[in-house]
Design a protein around this motif. Structure first.
Motif, mmCIF file in Angstrom:
data_model
loop_
_atom_site.group_PDB
_atom_site.id
_atom_site.type_symbol
_atom_site.label_atom_id
_atom_site.label_comp_id
_atom_site.label_asym_id
_atom_site.label_seq_id
_atom_site.Cartn_x
_atom_site.Cartn_y
_atom_site.Cartn_z
ATOM 1 N N PRO A 1 74.042 102.748 65.371
ATOM 2 C CA PRO A 1 74.841 101.499 65.594
ATOM 3 C C PRO A 1 75.196 100.872 64.266
ATOM 4 O O PRO A 1 74.601 101.383 63.391
ATOM 5 C CB PRO A 1 73.919 100.599 66.403
ATOM 6 C CG PRO A 1 72.398 100.849 66.019
ATOM 7 C CD PRO A 1 72.635 102.587 66.050
ATOM 8 N N PRO A 2 76.266 100.286 64.191
ATOM 9 C CA PRO A 2 76.628 99.754 62.898
ATOM 10 C C PRO A 2 75.585 98.632 62.437
ATOM 11 O O PRO A 2 74.934 97.783 63.158
ATOM 12 C CB PRO A 2 77.960 98.813 63.330
ATOM 13 C CG PRO A 2 78.562 99.287 64.673
ATOM 14 C CD PRO A 2 77.305 99.803 65.235
ATOM 15 N N GLY A 3 75.343 98.861 61.017
ATOM 16 C CA GLY A 3 74.414 98.094 60.548
ATOM 17 C C GLY A 3 72.941 98.480 60.842
ATOM 18 O O GLY A 3 71.945 97.650 60.436
ATOM 19 N N PHE A 4 72.808 99.679 60.879
ATOM 20 C CA PHE A 4 71.424 100.176 61.323
ATOM 21 C C PHE A 4 70.593 100.368 60.103
ATOM 22 O O PHE A 4 71.148 100.573 59.190
ATOM 23 C CB PHE A 4 71.405 101.570 61.913
ATOM 24 C CG PHE A 4 70.241 102.232 62.086
ATOM 25 C CD1 PHE A 4 69.280 102.182 63.107
ATOM 26 C CD2 PHE A 4 69.884 103.297 60.987
ATOM 27 C CE1 PHE A 4 68.105 102.591 63.051
ATOM 28 C CE2 PHE A 4 68.629 103.964 61.126
ATOM 29 C CZ PHE A 4 67.707 103.676 61.997
ATOM 30 N N LEU A 5 69.335 99.797 60.027
ATOM 31 C CA LEU A 5 68.470 99.718 58.905
ATOM 32 C C LEU A 5 67.288 100.738 58.905
ATOM 33 O O LEU A 5 67.217 101.901 58.005
ATOM 34 C CB LEU A 5 67.765 98.386 58.562
ATOM 35 C CG LEU A 5 68.972 97.327 58.252
ATOM 36 C CD1 LEU A 5 68.344 95.833 58.196
ATOM 37 C CD2 LEU A 5 69.855 97.641 57.051
ATOM 38 N N TYR A 6 66.721 100.857 60.015
ATOM 39 C CA TYR A 6 65.537 101.621 60.239
ATOM 40 C C TYR A 6 65.047 101.340 61.566
ATOM 41 O O TYR A 6 65.416 100.443 62.481
ATOM 42 C CB TYR A 6 64.361 101.396 59.151
ATOM 43 C CG TYR A 6 63.787 99.901 59.249
ATOM 44 C CD1 TYR A 6 62.817 99.405 59.915
ATOM 45 C CD2 TYR A 6 64.258 98.902 58.103
ATOM 46 C CE1 TYR A 6 62.349 98.240 59.863
ATOM 47 C CE2 TYR A 6 63.900 97.910 58.109
ATOM 48 C CZ TYR A 6 62.744 97.296 58.907
ATOM 49 O OH TYR A 6 62.479 95.948 59.068
ATOM 50 N N LYS A 7 63.969 102.099 62.005
ATOM 51 C CA LYS A 7 63.485 102.121 63.441
ATOM 52 C C LYS A 7 62.304 101.472 63.448
ATOM 53 O O LYS A 7 61.361 101.897 62.680
ATOM 54 C CB LYS A 7 63.612 103.382 64.216
ATOM 55 C CG LYS A 7 63.144 103.840 65.604
ATOM 56 C CD LYS A 7 63.062 105.069 66.007
ATOM 57 C CE LYS A 7 64.393 105.656 65.734
ATOM 58 N NZ LYS A 7 64.493 107.148 66.300
#
Length: 306
Positions: free
Chosen positions: A233-239
Motif C-alpha cells: 500500500p502507499p506509504g508502507f513503512l514496515y510490518k
C-alpha cells in the motif's frame, strides 16, 4: 551466576497489572465523579417539569377565581372555594420555584470543580502509571545488561578452557610421538561398490531434479513479485504482529487479534500522530481488497515489529 534474584524482580505480569490498575483507578476516581454529577440532572429535570405543571395549575386557578369575581351573579361559596384553591396552587408553585432558583445556580457552578478535579485526577494517574512503567523498563534493561555480561564471561571462560585443552592435547601428542616408534597405519578402507541405476531410475532422478529447480525458480520469482513496490500500500513503512488483543473504542481505530499481521503506514499529516500510536492496515484486508479504506490507528505496545 547469581541471576535468580534479578530475574525474579522482573515479573512479566507486572506491566499487565499496572495497566489494569491504571484503568481501574480511572473508573473509580475520575469517571465515578462525573457519573455522580450527572445523576443529579434527571431529578432536576423532573422537578422543573413538575414546577411547570404547577404553574399551569396556578394560572388556571387564578383565571377561575377572577372569572367568578367578575360574574354578574356572584356565589360567595364558590368564590371562597376558588380563592382557597388559588392560594394552595400558588403556595405549591412558589415552593418548587424557590427551591429550583436556589439549586440550579449551585449545580451549574459545581461543573467547574467536577471537571477540574476529574482532569487533575486523570493527570495524576497517568503520571503515576508512566513512572511505574519507567521503573519496570529500567529494571528490565539492567537485567538484560547483566545477562549479556554473564554470557560474555561464560563465552570467554569456555574459549579459555578449549584453548587450554587443545594445548594439553598437543603436548600429549608431542610426548607420545617422541617416545613411541612410528608404525605404519592400517590401509585405508575401500568404499562399497556403487550400484548403477537403471534407465528408468536415471530418468526419474533427472525429472525430480528438474521439478525441484522449477519449484525453486517459481518460489524465488513469487518472492520477488510479492516484495515489489506495487504489491504494497502507499506509504508502507514496515510490518508488525499483534501480540495482544485490542478492541477498537472509536471509529478510526483498528481492532486487533493476537497474530494479526499489520502493514504500518505513514500519516498523511505527521502532526496527527499521537505518541505510542501507529497507523496501519491489516495485511489480510490489503491482500483481499487492495484498498486502504480499512486502515486505522492502533497502540504500538500491543504489537511487535517483524
Amino acid at each position: 551466576m547469581g541471576t535468580g534474584p534479578a530475574l525474579s524482580a522482573m515479573d512479566p505480569q507486572d506491566t499487565d497489572t499496572l495497566w489494569l490498575d491504571y484503568h481501574q483507578n480511572i473508573a473509580d476516581q475520575s469517571v465515578s465523579s462525573i457519573d455522580t454529577y450527572l445523576t443529579q440532572f434527571p431529578d432536576i429535570k423532573a422537578r422543573i417539569a413538575k414546577r411547570d405543571r404547577k404553574m399551569v395549575d396556578f394560572d388556571s386557578a387564578r383565571h377561575h377565581f377572577a372569572s367568578l369575581q367578575k360574574g354578574k351573579k356572584k356565589d360567595e361559596a364558590k368564590i371562597a372555594k376558588a380563592e382557597e384553591e388559588l392560594g394552595r396552587a400558588q403556595r405549591i408553585f412558589e415552593e418548587l420555584n424557590v427551591e429550583l432558583q436556589d439549586e440550579l445556580p449551585v449545580l451549574w457552578d459545581n461543573r467547574v470543580c467536577v471537571y477540574v478535579n476529574t482532569f487533575q485526577s486523570l493527570a495524576n494517574l497517568q503520571e503515576k502509571f508512566h513512572k511505574e512503567m519507567s521503573k519496570l523498563s529500567q529494571n528490565l534493561n539492567d537485567i538484560m545488561t547483566k545477562l549479556e555480561e554473564q554470557r560474555q564471561l561464560k563465552r570467554e571462560g569456555t574459549a579459555a578452557k578449549t584453548q587450554e585443552a587443545a594445548k594439553s592435547e598437543e603436548a600429549n601428542h608431542s610426548e607420545s610421538a617422541s617416545s613411541a616408534p612410528k608404525r605404519p597405519g592400517p590401509p585405508p578402507s575401500r568404499p562399497p561398490p556403487r550400484l548403477t541405476p537403471s534407465p528408468d531410475q536415471r530418468a526419474g532422478g533427472l525429472l525430480d531434479d528438474a521439478n525441484a529447480n522449477a519449484a525453486n525458480t517459481t518460489t524465488t520469482q513469487g518472492a520477488v513479485t510479492n516484495g515489489s513496490d506495487d504489491q504494497l500500500p502507499p506509504g508502507f513503512l514496515y510490518k508488525v504482529k499483534a501480540v495482544h488483543d485490542y478492541a477498537a473504542t472509536d471509529g478510526d481505530e483498528l481492532e486487533l487479534k493476537v497474530g494479526d499481521m499489520v502493514l504500518v503506514l505513514a500519516f498523511d499529516n505527521p502532526d496527527e500522530q499521537d505518541d505510542g500510536w501507529l497507523l496501519g492496515l491489516k495485511e489480510s484486508d490489503w491482500v483481499q481488497n487492495k484498498d486502504t479504506s480499512a486502515k486505522g490507528v492502533f497502540p504500538e505496545n500491543f504489537t511487535q515489529k517483524v
